[in-house]
Design an enzyme around this catalytic site. Structure first.
Site, PDB file in Angstrom:
ATOM      1  N   HIS A 158       2.004   0.801   1.901  1.00 13.00           N
ATOM      2  CA  HIS A 158       2.405   1.325   3.213  1.00 13.00           C
ATOM      3  C   HIS A 158       3.232   0.331   4.027  1.00 13.00           C
ATOM      4  O   HIS A 158       3.740   0.692   5.088  1.00 13.00           O
ATOM      5  CB  HIS A 158       1.178   1.769   4.012  1.00 13.00           C
ATOM      6  CG  HIS A 158       1.448   2.966   4.871  1.00 13.00           C
ATOM      7  ND1 HIS A 158       0.450   3.741   5.435  1.00 13.00           N
ATOM      8  CD2 HIS A 158       2.611   3.542   5.275  1.00 13.00           C
ATOM      9  CE1 HIS A 158       0.983   4.726   6.138  1.00 13.00           C
ATOM     10  NE2 HIS A 158       2.299   4.626   6.055  1.00 13.00           N
ATOM     11  N   ASP A 216      -3.403   8.907   7.834  1.00  9.84           N
ATOM     12  CA  ASP A 216      -3.918   7.716   7.162  1.00  9.84           C
ATOM     13  C   ASP A 216      -5.392   7.534   7.498  1.00  9.84           C
ATOM     14  O   ASP A 216      -5.861   7.980   8.549  1.00  9.84           O
ATOM     15  CB  ASP A 216      -3.116   6.504   7.675  1.00  9.84           C
ATOM     16  CG  ASP A 216      -3.172   5.293   6.773  1.00  9.84           C
ATOM     17  OD1 ASP A 216      -4.180   5.100   6.081  1.00  9.84           O
ATOM     18  OD2 ASP A 216      -2.207   4.510   6.785  1.00  9.84           O
ATOM     19  N   HIS A 250      -6.378   4.477   7.876  1.00  5.17           N
ATOM     20  CA  HIS A 250      -6.295   3.212   8.602  1.00  5.17           C
ATOM     21  C   HIS A 250      -5.224   3.279   9.683  1.00  5.17           C
ATOM     22  O   HIS A 250      -4.294   4.080   9.609  1.00  5.17           O
ATOM     23  CB  HIS A 250      -5.970   2.073   7.635  1.00  5.17           C
ATOM     24  CG  HIS A 250      -6.857   2.022   6.431  1.00  5.17           C
ATOM     25  ND1 HIS A 250      -6.549   2.700   5.258  1.00  5.17           N
ATOM     26  CD2 HIS A 250      -8.040   1.404   6.228  1.00  5.17           C
ATOM     27  CE1 HIS A 250      -7.514   2.486   4.376  1.00  5.17           C
ATOM     28  NE2 HIS A 250      -8.430   1.708   4.933  1.00  5.17           N
ATOM     29  N   ASP A 307      -3.183   0.622  10.529  1.00  3.10           N
ATOM     30  CA  ASP A 307      -2.035  -0.222  10.184  1.00  3.10           C
ATOM     31  C   ASP A 307      -1.410  -0.829  11.443  1.00  3.10           C
ATOM     32  O   ASP A 307      -0.187  -0.919  11.567  1.00  3.10           O
ATOM     33  CB  ASP A 307      -1.007   0.561   9.374  1.00  3.10           C
ATOM     34  CG  ASP A 307      -1.565   1.019   8.028  1.00  3.10           C
ATOM     35  OD1 ASP A 307      -2.602   0.482   7.613  1.00  3.10           O
ATOM     36  OD2 ASP A 307      -0.966   1.923   7.408  1.00  3.10           O
ATOM     37  N   HIS A 311       0.678  -4.324   4.496  1.00  2.15           N
ATOM     38  CA  HIS A 311       0.578  -2.859   4.590  1.00  2.15           C
ATOM     39  C   HIS A 311      -0.335  -2.423   5.731  1.00  2.15           C
ATOM     40  O   HIS A 311      -0.285  -1.266   6.142  1.00  2.15           O
ATOM     41  CB  HIS A 311       0.132  -2.236   3.255  1.00  2.15           C
ATOM     42  CG  HIS A 311      -1.323  -2.413   2.919  1.00  2.15           C
ATOM     43  ND1 HIS A 311      -1.985  -1.572   2.056  1.00  2.15           N
ATOM     44  CD2 HIS A 311      -2.242  -3.335   3.297  1.00  2.15           C
ATOM     45  CE1 HIS A 311      -3.241  -1.966   1.920  1.00  2.15           C
ATOM     46  NE2 HIS A 311      -3.416  -3.026   2.665  1.00  2.15           N
ATOM     47  N   ASP A 335      -0.142   8.442   4.031  1.00  3.40           N
ATOM     48  CA  ASP A 335      -0.853   7.586   3.090  1.00  3.40           C
ATOM     49  C   ASP A 335      -1.889   8.457   2.390  1.00  3.40           C
ATOM     50  O   ASP A 335      -2.700   9.115   3.050  1.00  3.40           O
ATOM     51  CB  ASP A 335      -1.527   6.442   3.869  1.00  3.40           C
ATOM     52  CG  ASP A 335      -2.146   5.387   2.973  1.00  3.40           C
ATOM     53  OD1 ASP A 335      -2.668   5.746   1.898  1.00  3.40           O
ATOM     54  OD2 ASP A 335      -2.134   4.214   3.366  1.00  3.40           O
ATOM     55  N   ASP A 338      -4.532   7.739   1.060  1.00  4.86           N
ATOM     56  CA  ASP A 338      -5.934   7.413   1.354  1.00  4.86           C
ATOM     57  C   ASP A 338      -6.419   8.093   2.631  1.00  4.86           C
ATOM     58  O   ASP A 338      -7.592   7.998   2.976  1.00  4.86           O
ATOM     59  CB  ASP A 338      -6.187   5.906   1.384  1.00  4.86           C
ATOM     60  CG  ASP A 338      -5.629   5.172   2.601  1.00  4.86           C
ATOM     61  OD1 ASP A 338      -5.422   5.799   3.661  1.00  4.86           O
ATOM     62  OD2 ASP A 338      -5.408   3.947   2.494  1.00  4.86           O
ATOM     63  N   GLU A 345       1.108   4.802  -1.262  1.00  8.24           N
ATOM     64  CA  GLU A 345      -0.174   4.264  -1.744  1.00  8.24           C
ATOM     65  C   GLU A 345      -0.759   5.031  -2.930  1.00  8.24           C
ATOM     66  O   GLU A 345      -1.973   5.007  -3.153  1.00  8.24           O
ATOM     67  CB  GLU A 345      -1.204   4.171  -0.608  1.00  8.24           C
ATOM     68  CG  GLU A 345      -0.822   3.202   0.514  1.00  8.24           C
ATOM     69  CD  GLU A 345      -1.029   1.726   0.192  1.00  8.24           C
ATOM     70  OE1 GLU A 345      -1.489   1.424  -0.926  1.00  8.24           O
ATOM     71  OE2 GLU A 345      -0.715   0.876   1.056  1.00  8.24           O
TER      72      GLU A 345
END
Length: 300
Positions: free
Chosen positions: A100, A123, A125, A127, A140, A227, A229, A272
């Site tokens: 990412h 996402d 997360h 980031d 990332h 992303d 994830d 990712e």
């Protein structure tokens, strides 16, 4: 979504995170027949191939709090230039990652063509770390912060300007793991974050309605940074930083279908995908299915 011609760019960068294999993500997504899916939907599609990137074997970590800073910065500059050329040709840039950190380059290449770019960050997360707040030093986890103008100058100034986006034009969806520094920055900047709590409580339809409203207000373009994830690991096992309790496969399709109906997305990246950690290319297949929904595929 208006059938604007699409340019695919592969970004096989794996220096922004700590687990090997995500450099094969673009190939995995291609192998899952992404281009064929878009052609079936009536799009004219070109594949511009992959941006040449460095490998860990040919690189040296000079800063533990900003791992592979020089190499990631160079790769993102190259990506930004390629993206900008695609936009200048009035085509839709669609990027396959890669980790990412590549979003630094994608957004840099896109935002120079818009007065006020909106961003949907899909996402697990945030980031939103910097070299000072990151527990890992992996870039990332810094890409959205850099795009907002926060962090190391080599990342923040990608493309030769900063910031790329304003906090009020950014929405995070699916968040369920944040570091302390990220939480503080979110509160400081007033960024709208839809955690899994909001998705569970409000439902994905309402979350996406609100997200689309926010990123469409006073903006002239919207970038989707997705992303894999962000989805639950049961649906997407092939990611480097899985977090349990994520967005479901069907909720993600609904989100993409609503974005297609809103006809606001002007660029996108899917990142990712790590085939080494995957099961029978399942995560890349999910990416292609979501790409289909984003570009207008419907059940009926």
């Amino acid at each position: 979504m208006k059938k604007k011609p699409i340019s695919i760019i592969g970004m096989p960068l794996d220096l922004g995170q700590g687990r090997r294999g995500v450099d094969m993500g673009p190939s995995a997504i291609r192998y899952a027949t992404a281009q064929d899916e878009l052609i079936k939907l009536g799009y004219e599609v070109e594949d511009l191939g992959d941006i040449l990137t460095s490998s860990p074997e040919s690189s040296v970590i000079e800063h533990q709090n900003l791992k592979y800073l020089k190499e990631v910065s160079l790769a993102c500059e190259q990506l930004a230039d390629s993206i900008s050329k695609v936009v200048e040709r009035d085509r839709f840039p669609l990027v396959f990652g890669g980790d990412h950190s590549i979003a630094i380059g994608t957004i840099a290449g896109v935002a120079k063509h818009y007065e006020n770019l909106g961003v949907i960050w899909y996402d697990a997360h945030g980031d939103l770390n910097t070299g000072e707040t990151s527990p890992s030093g992996n870039i990332h986890g810094m890409s959205l912060a850099a795009s907002l103008g926060i962090g190391h100058p080599a990342l923040v100034r990608c493309g030769g300007y900063a910031p790329k986006v304003r906090p009020e034009n950014v929405v995070l969806v699916g968040i369920r793991e944040l570091d302390q520094g990220e939480k503080e920055l979110i509160r400081e900047l007033g960024i709208r974050v839809f955690t899994m709590h909001e998705i569970d409580r409000l439902g994905m339809a309402r979350v996406m309605d609100e997200a689309i409203h926010i990123v469409s207000k006073n903006t002239d373009g919207v970038h989707l940074s997705l992303d894999l994830d962000g989805l639950d690991p049961k649906d997407c096992p092939g990611v480097g930083t899985p977090v349990p309790g994520g967005i479901s496969y069907r909720e993600s399709h609904l989100a993409m279908e609503m974005l297609a109906e809103a006809n606001k997305i002007t660029s996108a990246e899917f990142v990712e995908v790590n085939p080494i950690l995957d099961q029978s290319n399942q995560t890349a297949k999910v990416a292609v299915a979501l790409i289909g929904s984003l570009f207008g595929k419907k059940i009926l």
